[in-house]
Every structure is written in structure tokens, then in C-alpha cells.
Design an enzyme around this catalytic site. Structure first.
Site, PDB file in Angstrom:
ATOM      1  N   HIS A   1       0.940  -1.140   0.096  1.00 33.99           N
ATOM      2  CA  HIS A   1      -0.092   0.030   0.097  1.00 33.99           C
ATOM      3  C   HIS A   1       0.914   1.264   0.013  1.00 33.99           C
ATOM      4  O   HIS A   1       0.873   1.896  -1.064  1.00 33.99           O
ATOM      5  CB  HIS A   1      -0.986  -0.047   1.153  1.00 33.99           C
ATOM      6  CG  HIS A   1      -2.000  -1.213   1.118  1.00 33.99           C
ATOM      7  ND1 HIS A   1      -2.689  -1.373  -0.177  1.00 33.99           N
ATOM      8  CD2 HIS A   1      -2.121  -2.077   2.058  1.00 33.99           C
ATOM      9  CE1 HIS A   1      -3.406  -2.463   0.280  1.00 33.99           C
ATOM     10  NE2 HIS A   1      -3.113  -2.963   1.428  1.00 33.99           N
TER      11      HIS A   1
ATOM     12  N   ASP B   1      -4.817  -7.804  -4.084  1.00 35.97           N
ATOM     13  CA  ASP B   1      -5.026  -7.672  -2.785  1.00 35.97           C
ATOM     14  C   ASP B   1      -6.602  -8.330  -2.430  1.00 35.97           C
ATOM     15  O   ASP B   1      -6.465  -9.609  -2.200  1.00 35.97           O
ATOM     16  CB  ASP B   1      -5.067  -6.087  -2.406  1.00 35.97           C
ATOM     17  CG  ASP B   1      -5.127  -5.947  -0.884  1.00 35.97           C
ATOM     18  OD1 ASP B   1      -5.151  -6.975  -0.192  1.00 35.97           O
ATOM     19  OD2 ASP B   1      -5.210  -4.835  -0.485  1.00 35.97           O
TER      20      ASP B   1
HETATM   21 ZN   LIG Z   1      -3.598  -7.072   2.229  1.00 35.04          ZN
END
Ligand SMILES: [Zn+2]
Length: 434
Positions: A264, A313
Site C-alpha cells: 500500500h 489484494d
Molecule cells: Zn492486504
């Protein structure tokens, strides 16, 4: 055994060429160059052939939440409650069925290697299965059946919050009690030809600082990943508890090594970005926008020698072409200007850099000596007809991928998985959980 493909177009390391001959032997590329004369019997790949994609951040079971959690209001934290409910229903057999279908969906999308950030280790309540790695091994077997490689990023998850609250409810399945407990289980995992074992530290929320240095020493040299600065609240909690950012905290404990990936990397300071030089940052733009995380500083990171990779993800979308263009398009929204990344930079993030971050540096290029991972994007669908092949990342999606080769083996032909009825298996595996 030697096999050959004649690609209508191929993205070689120096750019796109027409009529490229690729020869493969023992899973490796032994020739990749514009062809002179070729005989008519060579298999033809019509469209643009690119290297295989690396999906550098996956939680396979989140695929069960697709189309069920995106409506209405809420936040990352309310979504997490829904995710925990699904986590609580899986066992090694049902997780194997679900992951096999999810990884087959990835194969259809041109993913040739997945980084599975795996923390659903134990039975409900936290009791280990008779084989304490039954869940992780189910994922590794699922990847083999789907025809892709996997790096199992086995995850340390020891507490519920930065202030040391104990795990509770569904989280009990994630915990090994201590770093020693995690290491004893981790140490029993072994790689197979299509798999590699890496490590992950779930987040600064989930791992106490007094074991971070030992974690870094135990896992030195391995692919190592952590969720970092996905949420503003997570950064604020870290500052309140430790007086520093998550990146600074990881750096103090030696976690920011060359093999480390910050997943992220959304809410960073200038100082964080300086500390991250020569590490990896995995952007997951379709998830980050779904969860309202924010837009990470992709261009600034790249300019600071941070190597960008991509992941799907939560699998609200499994489409690495979409992830790649979203990095550029989100940057445009945030900068109010166009043209931040070259197409080659975006493709490299989706391919060579992603594979390297997962411990497979010989994948992700159409070049002699590289693993023979080929992904062919049709230039004749309603989405791609008439485009300049050089613009494929801005136009095509996973549905335009017609042919996928992994380590020299055909996994997808004419848009279909060669051994799995992917939609049917997804339907059955997901619906069994609700
Ligand atoms: Zn994750």
C-alpha cells in the site's frame, strides 16, 4: 523439449517488435527476437505478447467478498468485519477449493506468479490443525493446480492493535502465540518447484515491537512483506504509541531490507520515502479505491529509487492491466496533470519488478534465459480493435487475454483455462461460504 511461438507483436526489453520468434526449452526462453524467415508450422500468437504478470499482493479468500461488500457506506474497518466473517468459515478443504478457482481466475488474467500474504493459519478458536501448515499447503497446492507459481508469504500476526490488545474472535486463527511459535511452524514449510516461501509481518498493529528485530534477523534475505500506512488511522495510532510513522518503526528494527515490500505505502512522509529507497512498494489501486484508503505517492516513490510492484489484494478486481493503468490514472487525479509514468515503467511494475519482489528475479522479461512466462493480449476485441499496440495498458483488460504460458507450459488457450472451469468453480466455492 524445444517449442516455438511466432508473436504478431511482442514486448521485448527494448520495446515492441512485430513478428517475434520466441523459442522455449525446459521452461526457459532460449530465443526472443524479430524473426526473419519462419516455417508455417510454428504456433502463432496473434495480438501483443508481454511477459507474465506478478500479482504481488493477494489474500485469496477475499475473492469471496466480491460484489457483496462494496455497496453503501462504511470504511476499511467495517469492511474488515465482513472479511473476518468469511475467514471464520474456511477450513483447509474449502480454502483449497476457493484458492484453486481464484488462482485460475488469475491465470486467465495473465498472472503467472502470485504473492499470497497468508495469515489464516489455524482452526477457529486458534487451535492448530494436526498439520499446522494445512492452510498454507492448501494454497500452494491450489496454485500448482491452477498452473501458476506462488510465493507463500507466511505472516506473523500476534496482537489486535498497537497498544497490545490480545487477538480475539476470528483473529485467533491468525496467531501463533509468539514469534517463536510462528518460527517453529514457518520452519516446517518447504519450497516446491512452483513455490517459494517468504515471510510477512502483518502490520505495525499486529506485531509488537519487541519481536520486530528478531523477525528481521530470522527472515533476512527472504522476500518479506508488510502492510504499511494503508490507513490514516493506522499511522495516527502508530505515532501515538511509538512517536513515529510505521515506516520509521520498521526501519528502526531493521525490517527495511532490499528484499522488503511495503504493501500500500499510501500515507507517507518525505522521511518515510527516503527510508524506503532500494526497497519495494506494492500498490493495489483497485482495492485502495474500493476501501477508500487514499492515493499513494507512486511517482515520488519511483523517483526515490523505490521499486514499484502491483497487487490485486482484496480481489474486488483481478486485472493487472487495470492495476497498472490505475497507478498512472490515480496520479493524474491527485496531480491534476497527465503523463507521470511511461508504459514501459508500468509494464515493468506488473512484470519484472513484481516477480523480483516475490523472489523470482529470472521472470518477467521476454529475453534469453528468462522463465518462459508469456501473456498474449488480443488486439482484435471490441476493447482493443484499432489501438496502437504500444497503448495496450491503457485500453485492454483481463478479458482480452487469450493465451498464457507459465514456465513453458500452456495454462490458458483461446481465453480458456486448459484444465479448470473457472467460473463454475468460483461459483461453487464462493456460494458454499454463504
Ligand atoms: Zn492486504
Amino acid at each position: 523439449m524445444l517449442s516455438h511461438y511466432l508473436c504478431e507483436y511482442a514486448w521485448l526489453p527494448d520495446g515492441i517488435h512485430a513478428d517475434v520468434l520466441i523459442a522455449i526449452e525446459n521452461g526457459k526462453i532460449v530465443r526472443a527476437e524479430p524473426a526473419g524467415w519462419v516455417d508455417d508450422h510454428i504456433a502463432k500468437l496473434s495480438g501483443l505478447t508481454v511477459p507474465g504478470f506478478a500479482n504481488a499482493h493477494s489474500h485469496a479468500f477475499h475473492r469471496a467478498l466480491r460484489g457483496r461488500t462494496h455497496m453503501g457506506r462504511g470504511s476499511f474497518w467495517t469492511w474488515r468485519e465482513q472479511m473476518y466473517q468469511v475467514a471464520d468459515r474456511l477450513d483447509p478443504d474449502s480454502y483449497h477449493r476457493l484458492a484453486r478457482a481464484v488462482y485460475a481466475e488469475m491465470a486467465l488474467a495473465g498472472v503467472t506468479c502470485v504473492g499470497e500474504f497468508h495469515y489464516l493459519h489455524h482452526a477457529p478458536g486458534g487451535k492448530p490443525y494436526a498439520n499446522p501448515n494445512a492452510m498454507g499447503e492448501a494454497l500452494v497446492a491450489a496454485a500448482a493446480e491452477a498452473g501458476i507459481r506462488i510465493t507463500l508469504l507466511d505472516t506473523v500476526y500476534l496482537q489486535a492493535s498497537v497498544d497490545g490488545q490480545p487477538l480475539a474472535g476470528p483473529q485467533l486463527r491468525f496467531g501463533d502465540g509468539s514469534l517463536d511459535g510462528w518460527w517453529n511452524r514457518f520452519d516446517q514449510l518447504s519450497a516446491q518447484p512452483h513455490s517459494m516461501i517468504g515471510a510477512a509481518l502483518h502490520s505495525v498493529r499486529a506485531v509488537p515491537t519487541d519481536v520486530m528485530t528478531d523477525f528481521a534477523e530470522l527472515t533476512g534475505g527472504l522476500p518479506t512483506h508488510a502492510h504499511v500506512a494503508e490507513q490514516v488511522d493506522e499511522v495516527a495510532a502508530c505515532r501515538a504509541a511509538y512517536g513515529c510513522t510505521p515506516t520509521e518503526l520498521l526501519d528502526r528494527h531493521g525490517v527495511l531490507q532490499e528484499t522488503f515490500t511495503s504493501v500500500h505505502a499510501t500515507h507517507l512522509t518525505k522521511g518515510d520515502i527516503d527510508l524506503m529507497a532500494d526497497t519495494y512498494a506494492c500498490f493495489c489501486p483497485t482495492t485502495e479505491r474500493d476501501l477508500g484508503d487514499g492515493i499513494g505517492p507512486a511517482r515520488t516513490l519511483a523517483d526515490g529509487a523505490v521499486r514499484l510492484t502491483l497487487g490485486s489484494d482484496s480481489h474486488a478486481v483481478i486485472d493487472l492491466l487495470e492495476e497498472a493503468r490505475a497507478v498512472e490514472l490515480h496520479e493524474r487525479l491527485s496531480a491534476q496533470a497527465r503523463g507521470h509514468f511511461t508504459q514501459a515503467e508500468l509494464l515493468t511494475a506488473a512484470t519484472a519488478t513484481g516477480h523480483a519482489s516475490l523472489g523470482w528475479p529470472s521472470a518477467g522479461r521476454l529475453a534469453v534465459g528468462a522463465r518462459a512466462d508469456l501473456v498474449t493480449v488480443s488486439l482484435g476485441t471490441v476493447r482493443t480493435a484499432g489501438i496502437d499496440p504500444a497503448g495496450v495498458l491503457m485500453a485492454a483488460g483481463a478479458a482480452d487475454i487469450t493465451h498464457v504460458v507459465v514456465d513453458g507450459r500452456v495454462v490458458v488457450a483461446d481465453g480458456r483455462h486448459v484444465s479448470i472451469d473457472v467460473a463454475r468453480e468460483l461459483q461453487e466455492a464462493v456460494c458454499a461460504l454463504f
